[in-house]
Each structure stands twice: as C-alpha cells, then as structure tokens.
Design a protein around this motif. Sequence first.
Motif, mmCIF file in Angstrom:
data_model
loop_
_atom_site.group_PDB
_atom_site.id
_atom_site.type_symbol
_atom_site.label_atom_id
_atom_site.label_comp_id
_atom_site.label_asym_id
_atom_site.label_seq_id
_atom_site.Cartn_x
_atom_site.Cartn_y
_atom_site.Cartn_z
ATOM 1 N N GLU A 77 -8.324 -4.786 14.635
ATOM 2 C CA GLU A 77 -7.284 -5.868 14.324
ATOM 3 C C GLU A 77 -7.925 -7.088 14.400
ATOM 4 N N VAL A 78 -9.024 -7.598 15.094
ATOM 5 C CA VAL A 78 -9.802 -8.750 14.974
ATOM 6 C C VAL A 78 -10.526 -9.026 13.534
ATOM 7 N N ALA A 79 -11.137 -7.716 13.340
ATOM 8 C CA ALA A 79 -11.943 -7.577 11.928
ATOM 9 C C ALA A 79 -10.793 -7.709 10.640
ATOM 10 N N LEU A 80 -9.605 -7.079 10.728
ATOM 11 C CA LEU A 80 -8.580 -7.249 9.558
ATOM 12 C C LEU A 80 -8.188 -8.287 9.596
ATOM 13 N N THR A 81 -8.047 -9.363 10.791
ATOM 14 C CA THR A 81 -7.536 -10.642 10.608
ATOM 15 C C THR A 81 -8.333 -11.505 9.880
ATOM 16 N N SER A 82 -9.515 -11.527 10.294
ATOM 17 C CA SER A 82 -10.723 -12.057 9.546
ATOM 18 C C SER A 82 -10.658 -11.851 8.040
ATOM 19 N N ALA A 83 -10.397 -10.764 7.648
ATOM 20 C CA ALA A 83 -10.747 -10.319 6.357
ATOM 21 C C ALA A 83 -9.322 -10.819 5.812
ATOM 22 N N THR A 84 -8.237 -10.940 6.399
ATOM 23 C CA THR A 84 -7.049 -11.347 5.878
ATOM 24 C C THR A 84 -7.314 -12.948 5.422
ATOM 25 N N GLN A 85 -7.696 -13.627 6.460
ATOM 26 C CA GLN A 85 -8.050 -14.899 6.153
ATOM 27 C C GLN A 85 -9.140 -15.215 4.813
ATOM 28 N N LEU A 86 -10.124 -14.188 4.804
ATOM 29 C CA LEU A 86 -11.000 -14.291 3.992
ATOM 30 C C LEU A 86 -10.551 -14.079 2.536
ATOM 31 N N ASN A 184 -8.211 -0.063 -3.429
ATOM 32 C CA ASN A 184 -7.389 -1.162 -3.683
ATOM 33 C C ASN A 184 -6.933 -0.916 -5.135
ATOM 34 N N THR A 185 -5.813 -0.961 -5.433
ATOM 35 C CA THR A 185 -5.144 -0.696 -6.785
ATOM 36 C C THR A 185 -5.454 -1.935 -7.551
ATOM 37 N N THR A 186 -5.739 -1.540 -8.933
ATOM 38 C CA THR A 186 -5.872 -3.003 -9.885
ATOM 39 C C THR A 186 -4.686 -3.052 -10.594
ATOM 40 N N GLY A 187 -4.759 -4.157 -11.429
ATOM 41 C CA GLY A 187 -3.456 -4.543 -12.092
ATOM 42 C C GLY A 187 -2.399 -4.662 -11.430
ATOM 43 N N ASN A 188 -1.314 -4.595 -11.761
ATOM 44 C CA ASN A 188 0.043 -4.534 -11.063
ATOM 45 C C ASN A 188 0.619 -3.729 -10.052
ATOM 46 N N GLY A 189 -0.543 -2.319 -9.828
ATOM 47 C CA GLY A 189 -0.203 -1.203 -9.379
ATOM 48 C C GLY A 189 0.203 -0.105 -10.023
ATOM 49 N N ARG A 190 0.685 -0.303 -11.267
ATOM 50 C CA ARG A 190 1.180 0.734 -12.096
ATOM 51 C C ARG A 190 0.107 0.748 -13.362
ATOM 52 N N PHE A 191 -0.203 -0.292 -13.839
ATOM 53 C CA PHE A 191 -1.081 -0.298 -14.935
ATOM 54 C C PHE A 191 -1.897 -1.767 -14.936
ATOM 55 N N VAL A 332 -8.880 -10.553 -11.063
ATOM 56 C CA VAL A 332 -9.323 -10.607 -9.961
ATOM 57 C C VAL A 332 -7.985 -11.173 -9.146
ATOM 58 N N ASN A 333 -7.279 -12.038 -9.386
ATOM 59 C CA ASN A 333 -6.327 -12.541 -8.573
ATOM 60 C C ASN A 333 -5.259 -11.154 -8.293
ATOM 61 N N SER A 334 -4.855 -10.314 -9.229
ATOM 62 C CA SER A 334 -4.181 -9.163 -9.015
ATOM 63 C C SER A 334 -4.797 -8.198 -8.167
ATOM 64 N N SER A 335 -6.047 -7.946 -8.093
ATOM 65 C CA SER A 335 -6.822 -7.093 -7.449
ATOM 66 C C SER A 335 -7.078 -7.467 -6.040
ATOM 67 N N ILE A 336 -7.047 -9.004 -5.908
ATOM 68 C CA ILE A 336 -7.033 -9.595 -4.323
ATOM 69 C C ILE A 336 -5.764 -9.496 -3.791
ATOM 70 N N ASP A 337 -4.736 -9.520 -4.846
ATOM 71 C CA ASP A 337 -3.206 -9.598 -4.096
ATOM 72 C C ASP A 337 -3.093 -7.988 -3.557
ATOM 73 N N ASN A 338 -3.547 -7.121 -4.242
ATOM 74 C CA ASN A 338 -3.301 -5.741 -4.124
ATOM 75 C C ASN A 338 -4.278 -5.498 -2.841
ATOM 76 N N ALA A 339 -5.305 -6.093 -2.662
ATOM 77 C CA ALA A 339 -6.338 -5.565 -1.682
ATOM 78 C C ALA A 339 -5.748 -6.466 -0.301
ATOM 79 N N SER A 340 -4.992 -7.553 -0.352
ATOM 80 C CA SER A 340 -4.486 -8.010 0.550
ATOM 81 C C SER A 340 -3.132 -7.426 1.256
ATOM 82 N N ASP A 341 -2.421 -6.609 0.214
ATOM 83 C CA ASP A 341 -1.070 -5.589 0.710
ATOM 84 C C ASP A 341 -1.804 -4.732 1.235
#
Length: 417
Positions: A77-86, A184-191, A332-341
Amino acid sequence: MRISSKTIFDNGVGQLGTLQSSLAKTQQQLATGRRVLTPADDPIASARALEVTQSQSINTQLATNRSNARSSLSQEEVALTSATQLYQDVKELVVKAGAGSLTNKDRESIAVELEGRLQDLLGIANTADGSGGYIFSGFKDSIPFTLNGTGATYQGDQGERTLQVGSSRKISISDSGTAIFENNTTGNGRFKTGADPANYDRGGTGIISPGAVTDPSALTGHQYAINFTVVPATPGVPKVTTYTVMDLTLGTPVPPAPDPADPIPYTSGKSISFDGLQFEIKGDPADLDTFSVDPSDQKSVFETMTDMLKALRQNGEGAAGQARLTNVLNQVNSSIDNASDNLLAVRASVGARMKELDYLDSSGEDLNIQYATTLSNLTEVDTIQAISLFTQQQINLEAAQKSYKTLTGLSLFNYIG
C-alpha cells in the motif's frame, strides 16, 4: 474372628496413605488450578482438551499469519500510494509540456525532470519486501524491473504469494509487477487514436483526439486508417481537404459517405463517427497525412513515459512540431489516466484484503475466547469446591491420625506384667 495387631497397624497405615494421597492430589489441583492432572484423572476430558488445544494452536498460528499478511500488504500500500502521487506528477508534466510557448530547451528541462520521475517509478516497482525478495516480483526473488531503450523489462513472474489466514481462507499478500505497471490499457480503454510520424515531415498540423465510444454494440475491434487528400488552392478555387476511412482489417472503405469510396470533406474539429466510435481531428492536415484508430491494448507505464521522453526531445517548434508533440502527449495522457485507474483498482483490492484481515482477527479472537472457555470447563478446577474438599480431607486425615494413634496404643502387651 481374630484380628492381630499387625493387621490393625497395616490397615491403619493403608488408610492414612490413601487419605494423604487424596489430600496431596487436591492440594496439587489447587496449586496448579487444574482438575485434570493426568489423562487418568478424566480420559474423555483429556482427549477433548487435546483436540481443543490443537485447534487453539492452529488459531494462534493463523493470527501470526494474518499479522505477516497485514505487514506485506501495508508495504504494498505504501508503494502504491507513492506510485499514485508520481503518476499525478507525470500528468502535471504532460500538461506543462503541451504549452505552445515552450522552446525546445524548455522541453529538455521537462525531459530531465521526467527522467527523474522514471527512476523514481523504477525504485517503487523494485521495492524490497524486507526478507530478501521484492514486493512486485511474483514468486521470484530477482529484481522485478530493469530499464531498457523502450521502457522496462519485467523479470518477475505472474505469481501472487498467498498465506493461510483462516481455517478455509488463503489471501494474496502481493501483486505481480505486470498487473500493476504493465497491464495498462491504451487510448480510452476501447480504442486508441494516433498520428503517422511522417505527418510532421509533410508539414501536417492535424491533431487527433482520444475519442469516445458512442455505441458499444457497433464496435468491431478493427483497425482503421484516416487518409487525407489535399488539393492545393488555385486562382479562384480554394484549397480542398478531404479524407477517407479505411477498415484495414477488412481492406474496405467505411461509410458514411454516399459512396464509401468517395472522399469526405474535412472540417477542423468536426466529429468523425463510424462503427460505434467518434473522435475529432483539428488543425490543417497535409496531403497524404494519415491517422490511425486501433483497438486498445496493454502498455507498460515505463514505455509510456519513455515515449513521452522521446517526444519531448524531438523538435516541437512550429505548427507541425507542436502538432506532433500534442498527438503524443494526448496518447501519454490517456495512458497515464488508465495506469492511474488500474493503480486505484489494485489499491482497492489491497484495502479489501486488509479489511478482511480485520474481520478474521475479530473472528479469531472470538474463537480464542471460546477455546479458553472450553478448556477451562474441561480441565480447570472449581476453586471453591476444591477448597471445601481439601478442608474435608484435611479433617478426615487428622481424625484418622488421632484414631490410629489411639488404636495402636491398645496393645495386649500393655496389660501383661
């Protein structure tokens, strides 16, 4: 019937020994607090107590396992919290890098900062578990990630270590690095949408949006290409920009033109819709410029950050350079959003597991109380009853000793003179 003095003496000594043994046993029960001192005292209670003691030992070990599981999950959880902030820091860099007023030198400064974030993320992904292994390496003890030219190579496996935390419950105490940093999915998750890198060389300034799904039932999962044709302006005739949509999977053009093969007039910012998806292209595409629409796939967040680094170090000045940079940053922005989700989903799973451990701890404590009560009923002495018995046995022994003393004094030899 004749009773000899020896018989009297032997019977008396035997009775005294029996009384003393009973008194000693009662005294030992009081001293130890146990009613069953040996299995012979109560064979059934002894057997049942053994079963309960074994169950109690197992419950104690499960409590230890839960403590170890909670420690491992807390580290994750500590590691994931740090990744979320990153990830949030990276998104801020994406927004900052997209400013049209920045020079190549400014973007190089952002790239240097992003390299630091990439190293920070590598450190998080390679977090040690404190026992010679790594949190995100699966069943392997090797370091999970090493950077390469396109992102990072995962050297762990897909295993999730588990611990027995309940009589019939095992719980995962780790998650694989693939599940967190790579799936981590790319794009909007469908395309996903993208621009041909050669658009920059042709001077095109078209920018494609990430798009959205308008009709999930109409999605085909095919690959598409949007091909532009530009007829230059001539005296009295304005420039004409058109496009066609090709289904690359089927090798056929896509409506909605009256004839699918007919080009469609292009208007900057106007929605382009077909097969249940929709997106916009803004700017001024050049002749032969191409944009792509592909099904979403899986991409490592390390690869996403590496793509951003490469884009920041390309020429981003001028309309074509800015368009090229913006297209990459949109991806990149879409991919980072998906990675955050994805990261939030894993954190939710970790939290649910820790909550379950709390419930199991509460249940385990109740079981311990139940086991202790059962053992008490089976083996522990009733103090009040034992004290009363001890007092009675003590009086009996004293009376027996006095009567024995008197009896042994009634010898025939005392009257022979």
